[in-house]
Design a protein around this motif. Structure first.
Motif, short mmCIF file in Angstrom:
data_model
loop_
_atom_site.label_atom_id
_atom_site.label_comp_id
_atom_site.label_asym_id
_atom_site.label_seq_id
_atom_site.Cartn_x
_atom_site.Cartn_y
_atom_site.Cartn_z
N LEU A 322 0.81 -1.21 0.00
CA LEU A 322 0.00 0.00 0.00
C LEU A 322 0.85 1.27 0.00
CD1 LEU A 322 -2.64 1.65 0.50
CD2 LEU A 322 -2.32 1.19 2.93
N LEU A 323 1.90 1.28 0.82
CA LEU A 323 2.63 2.51 1.07
C LEU A 323 3.88 2.68 0.21
CD1 LEU A 323 2.40 2.52 4.97
CD2 LEU A 323 1.00 3.83 3.36
N VAL A 535 -3.93 13.84 6.85
CA VAL A 535 -4.49 13.66 8.18
C VAL A 535 -5.72 12.76 8.09
CG1 VAL A 535 -5.34 14.80 10.25
CG2 VAL A 535 -3.69 15.99 8.78
N HIS A 536 -5.72 11.71 8.91
CA HIS A 536 -6.84 10.77 8.97
C HIS A 536 -7.42 10.78 10.39
CE1 HIS A 536 -5.34 8.70 5.23
NE2 HIS A 536 -4.18 9.15 5.71
N GLY A 537 -8.71 10.71 10.52
CA GLY A 537 -9.35 10.59 11.82
C GLY A 537 -9.86 9.18 12.03
N VAL A 568 -7.93 -0.33 9.34
CA VAL A 568 -6.95 0.76 9.36
C VAL A 568 -6.20 0.82 8.02
CG1 VAL A 568 -4.89 1.67 10.49
CG2 VAL A 568 -6.71 0.66 11.87
N VAL A 569 -5.86 -0.35 7.47
CA VAL A 569 -5.23 -0.37 6.15
C VAL A 569 -6.15 0.26 5.12
CG1 VAL A 569 -4.36 -1.87 4.32
CG2 VAL A 569 -3.82 -2.37 6.70
N ASP A 570 -7.45 -0.07 5.18
CA ASP A 570 -8.42 0.53 4.26
C ASP A 570 -8.50 2.04 4.46
OD1 ASP A 570 -9.03 -1.84 3.08
OD2 ASP A 570 -10.85 -2.21 4.24
N ALA A 571 -8.39 2.48 5.73
CA ALA A 571 -8.45 3.93 6.00
C ALA A 571 -7.28 4.65 5.33
CB ALA A 571 -8.44 4.17 7.51
N LEU A 572 -6.11 4.03 5.31
CA LEU A 572 -4.95 4.65 4.67
C LEU A 572 -5.14 4.78 3.15
CD1 LEU A 572 -2.06 2.91 6.62
CD2 LEU A 572 -2.62 5.34 6.65
N THR A 573 -5.94 3.89 2.58
CA THR A 573 -6.20 3.96 1.13
C THR A 573 -7.38 4.83 0.79
OG1 THR A 573 -7.68 2.04 1.13
CG2 THR A 573 -5.33 1.62 0.89
N GLY A 574 -8.12 5.28 1.82
CA GLY A 574 -9.31 6.07 1.56
C GLY A 574 -10.56 5.24 1.37
#
Length: 578
Positions: A322-323, A535-537, A568-574
């Motif tokens: 992902l990163l 920034v992610h919440g 959390v991984v999904d959150a990093l991808t949007g």
């Protein structure tokens, strides 16, 4: 206008003080340390505790003893009643359910410890206050209202062994005689079965449903007209909180924080203010917690991580995919096409048929990235501390295996209710709208240069309960983003782990309710527009989308299942749940 503002502040401070004292009593009697009031309703973490008996909610004009009585009633309900069993047994009809709620409350109040006579006195005082408020509202002047009131008085007297309210004893006597043949057997069974919630529910349900049927029967035309006239002439009756809302506490959807406009911040010439930074501090966790304590907390966290059984290598592969982004990583020689490799030209003489004289640039996915976890260490997050610590610990280890840098930071305050900053404000005459009025504490649990293995004890410092006080989120986001901006990594992700709105009671009382709330929105919007930090919440039991355009809600009420890491991984991808 200033006088009205001061009066409102005094009333707010009084109500806050009452709630603090009452919730302390509830925690002590119930043995549950994670309870708190929000919006005058009792919550466990971010979820409302489903207590619906109407006598548990005094009016703001009631005396302190009424609030203490209600608090003791809530504590006994938590200590002696199975809320899930009660919810399953409760009838659907609104009137029957209200009666069933009250009867269960009477049962737990009858179990008040004999060695705590003050608790029984508080409960009697609250029942007396609620009963007289019911009577003075005018509801007992109607046949339906009098029937309901009489049943409540009869049942409580029977269950607790205490007399009915003396002021209305003569009023209910005729109604008591009328309902005795219909309800007498079930009423008699209440006290005999009060030590067994399931057995007690049998007569309680019978009484609730019988009375609900009686109240559903039409009265005579004359009585109906009298009741309508009384309703028109007695507005207090309409406002009397007899029935409560049963729907709000049973909604399993994750709520969003209440937000509004801060007139103080919007009207401030220089924007957000800080009254004093003299007591602010940035501390390493190792300077706040002794080494022996950190080792013990680490052992506790290790047991939790081991029990979870997370597949860290697989998680690391997902994070790397992902990163990481393609980047030049040297040259690959011995190819039959590409750029001529000068080091191999001599082979044309020794081996004229050799064709592997070329080289190509090697491109590899390299994770030139930094992920920072910024953990809200406010009081309400204390109940989630173990789950959050395990979450960032496992993810920190996986990020290191993936070649990604990580930080674990936290934010809290140095004191409750303003501390030394509030003291200094009072000494200079309490100037209006002082801005942030507490001493903030920013904590480094793991910095980006420290390997996960060396930082393990520090991460376990998240389990130390007395770190959790209040939270000034906007300044914490700015601090974490500034740390990240000084790093060489090209891509930066800031994950803010929080369970609610910014909260500092001293600041809110001296400014307005949404002062810190609006500042957080401004800070996040600024960093999102600059683009240096994404920034992610991550909302713990809460949807943080009012503050963060990249928001994901985590449900940690059942611990930290492995699916949370994938979320959390999904959150990093949007792709996170918004």
């Amino acid at each position: 206008m200033a006088r009205a503002h001061d009066s409102a502040q005094r009333e707010a401070r009084r109500q806050q003080r009452v709630e603090e004292l009452c919730v302390a009593a509830i925690r002590a009697l119930s043995g549950e340390p994670d309870l708190h009031f929000r919006g005058r309703l009792l919550h466990r973490g971010r979820r409302r505790v489903p207590l619906h008996a109407p006598q548990l909610y005094p009016d703001t004009d009631d005396d302190f003893a009424s609030f203490r009585g209600a608090a003791d009633g809530m504590a006994l309900r938590l200590a002696h009643s199975d809320l899930d069993l009660h919810r399953r047994l409760a009838p659907e009809d609104r009137v029957a359910r209200t009666l069933f709620e009250m009867l269960e409350q009477f049962r737990v109040e009858s179990l008040a410890p004999a060695e705590l006579p003050g608790v029984a006195a508080n409960l009697r005082h609250r029942h007396l206050g609620w009963s007289l408020a019911f009577h003075h509202s005018g509801l007992t002047e109607t046949s339906h209202g009098l029937l309901l009131y009489a049943v409540v008085q009869i049942c409580r007297a029977r269950v607790t062994g205490e007399p009915v309210v003396e002021q209305t004893e003569d009023l209910i006597e005729a109604t008591r005689a009328g309902v005795a043949p219909l309800l007498g057997h079930d009423v008699a069974g209440l006290r005999r079965r009060r030590h067994d919630q399931g057995a007690y529910a049998v007569p309680a349900l019978a009484i609730a449903r019988s009375v609900a049927r009686m109240l559903a029967e039409p009265t005579t035309e004359e009585d109906s007209e009298d009741e309508q006239d009384d309703t028109d002439q007695a507005p207090d009756r309409v406002r009397f909180p007899l029935f409560v809302d049963f729907d709000d506490a049973e909604d399993d959807t994750l709520p969003a924080p209440a937000s509004g406009r801060s007139t103080v911040l919007a009207g401030a010439e220089h924007g957000y203010r800080v009254f004093t930074t003299a007591y602010d501090q940035e501390r390493e966790i190792t300077s706040l917690v002794r080494a022996g304590r950190l080792r013990a907390l680490r052992e506790r966290l290790d047991r939790r991580v081991a029990a979870q059984g997370a597949n860290v290598p697989r998680l690391a592969r997902e994070l790397r995919a992902l990163l990481a982004e393609p980047a030049a990583d040297g040259w690959e020689s011995g190819r039959e096409e590409g750029y001529v490799d000068g080091r191999r030209l001599s082979q044309l003489v020794t081996s004229p048929t050799e064709r592997r004289l070329f080289q190509v640039e090697r491109v590899e996915p390299l994770p030139d990235c930094l992920v920072t976890f910024l953990v809200d260490c406010s009081g309400s997050m204390k109940m989630h501390a173990e789950s959050v610590a395990m979450l960032v610990d496992v993810l920190g280890r996986a990020l290191e295996l993936a070649g990604v840098g990580s930080e674990v930071l936290g934010f809290t305050t140095g004191a409750w209710n303003g501390g030394r900053a509030l003291r200094d404000w009072r000494r200079v005459g309490r100037p209006a709208y002082p801005g942030r009025l507490n001493e903030v504490t920013h904590i480094v649990f793991k910095d980006a240069d420290t390997p996960w293995r060396r930082a393990r004890p520090g991460i376990a410092g998240l389990l130390k309960p007395d770190l959790f006080r209040e939270g000034v989120d906007g300044e914490a986001v700015s601090w974490a983003a500034a740390r990240m901006a000084r790093r060489p990594e090209q891509r930066r992700h800031l994950l803010v782990v929080s369970d609610g709105s910014p909260m500092d009671s001293a600041t809110n009382l001296a400014n307005d309710e949404f002062y810190l709330d609006n500042h957080l929105k401004e800070v996040v919007a600024r960093h999102e527009s600059e683009g240096l930090v994404r920034v992610h919440g991550l909302g713990v039991g809460l949807d943080l989308s009012p503050y963060y355009s990249r928001a994901h809600a985590l449900d940690l009420s059942r611990g930290t299942p492995n699916t949370v890491f994938a979320e959390v991984v999904d959150a990093l991808t949007g792709r996170g749940r918004r």
